[in-house]
Motif scaffolding. Structure first.
Motif, PDB file in Angstrom:
ATOM      1  N   ARG A  94       1.128  -0.893   0.148  1.00  0.00           N
ATOM      2  CA  ARG A  94       0.145   0.464  -0.152  1.00  0.00           C
ATOM      3  C   ARG A  94       0.542   1.722   0.214  1.00  0.00           C
ATOM      4  N   LEU A  95       0.685   2.484  -0.903  1.00  0.00           N
ATOM      5  CA  LEU A  95       1.339   3.574  -1.037  1.00  0.00           C
ATOM      6  C   LEU A  95       0.407   4.614  -0.262  1.00  0.00           C
ATOM      7  N   HIS A  96       1.017   5.467   0.849  1.00  0.00           N
ATOM      8  CA  HIS A  96       0.777   6.626   1.110  1.00  0.00           C
ATOM      9  C   HIS A  96       1.281   7.881   0.762  1.00  0.00           C
ATOM     10  N   LEU A  97       0.483   9.460   0.784  1.00  0.00           N
ATOM     11  CA  LEU A  97       1.229  10.459   0.418  1.00  0.00           C
ATOM     12  C   LEU A  97       0.301  11.680   1.692  1.00  0.00           C
ATOM     13  N   MET A  98       1.253  11.348   2.594  1.00  0.00           N
ATOM     14  CA  MET A  98       0.346  12.380   3.203  1.00  0.00           C
ATOM     15  C   MET A  98       1.122  14.435   3.304  1.00  0.00           C
ATOM     16  N   ARG A  99       0.890  14.875   3.252  1.00  0.00           N
ATOM     17  CA  ARG A  99       0.952  16.609   2.819  1.00  0.00           C
ATOM     18  C   ARG A  99       0.822  17.206   4.180  1.00  0.00           C
ATOM     19  N   VAL A 108       5.636   3.223   2.017  1.00  0.00           N
ATOM     20  CA  VAL A 108       4.699   2.280   1.693  1.00  0.00           C
ATOM     21  C   VAL A 108       4.967   1.353   2.711  1.00  0.00           C
ATOM     22  N   ARG A 109       4.164   0.761   2.814  1.00  0.00           N
ATOM     23  CA  ARG A 109       3.466  -0.950   3.436  1.00  0.00           C
ATOM     24  C   ARG A 109       3.990  -1.613   3.110  1.00  0.00           C
ATOM     25  N   ASP A 110       4.471  -2.608   3.197  1.00  0.00           N
ATOM     26  CA  ASP A 110       4.005  -4.168   2.296  1.00  0.00           C
ATOM     27  C   ASP A 110       4.482  -5.329   3.862  1.00  0.00           C
ATOM     28  N   PRO A 111       4.528  -6.601   3.844  1.00  0.00           N
ATOM     29  CA  PRO A 111       3.689  -7.408   4.358  1.00  0.00           C
ATOM     30  C   PRO A 111       5.676  -7.797   5.153  1.00  0.00           C
ATOM     31  N   SER A 112       6.412  -8.097   5.065  1.00  0.00           N
ATOM     32  CA  SER A 112       7.261  -8.494   5.851  1.00  0.00           C
ATOM     33  C   SER A 112       8.150  -7.539   6.890  1.00  0.00           C
ATOM     34  N   GLU A 113       9.092  -8.095   7.053  1.00  0.00           N
ATOM     35  CA  GLU A 113       8.762  -7.612   8.484  1.00  0.00           C
ATOM     36  C   GLU A 113      10.595  -7.592   8.657  1.00  0.00           C
TER      37      GLU A 113
END
Length: 169
Positions: A94-99, A108-113
């Motif tokens: 998932r890509l998040h953009l915050m301003r 960028v969120r991903d399932p790997s730790e």
């Protein structure tokens, strides 16, 4: 932004640079499928979001960083069989953009730790910049004003890798 949006971003905020979460002036996110074509979709999403925010002039640098973060997530964070699976209930990346008024964060969120880029840290770029994983994060480090990562907390497993861009007032 409704309460759903703020609770979705809460795990991201825990590891972001110190900013006031209530002062977010804009945020957008998109789910990305476990396919490399998702990088094109992430760039397109970034272009339209920055355009809505009046930040077209920052597109080149931000899109380069977004492309690297999404590529790393797809290449290193997904098991091989996840790329072949279709019809997943939730996209794994998932890509998040915050301003904020003076900064932009792409995350960028991903399932790997696993830690991003293996042994790459900004202080160790010389020995790693010729490695494929190190080179991507070297570009992130070069084109952004800072980056970092953190594991997700609570029910969510995985990590978030973020990059910070300072904006003109």
């Amino acid at each position: 932004m409704g309460t759903n949006g703020s609770t979705m971003l809460e795990p991201l905020r825990q590891g972001l640079p110190p900013v006031d979460p209530t002062a977010v002036s804009g945020s957008a996110s998109c789910a990305l499928p476990a396919r490399y074509e998702a990088v094109r979709g992430a760039r397109s999403f970034t272009r339209s979001t920055l355009s809505q925010w009046g930040l077209d002039e920052r597109f080149d640098d931000v899109a380069l960083v977004v492309s690297e973060l999404v590529t790393n997530a797809l290449r290193h964070a997904l098991p091989d069989d996840a790329r072949a699976t279709t019809g997943e209930p939730e996209a794994p990346v998932r890509l998040h953009l915050m301003r904020w008024s003076t900064r932009l964060v792409c995350a960028v969120r991903d399932p790997s730790e696993d830690r991003p880029g293996g042994s790459f840290t900004p202080e160790r770029t010389d020995e790693n910049c010729d490695l494929e994983s190190g080179r991507g994060l070297f570009l992130v480090d070069s084109y952004s004003d800072g980056w970092g990562w953190h594991p997700l907390a609570g029910r969510l497993t995985g990590k978030v890798v973020w990059a910070l861009f300072m904006l003109q007032d």
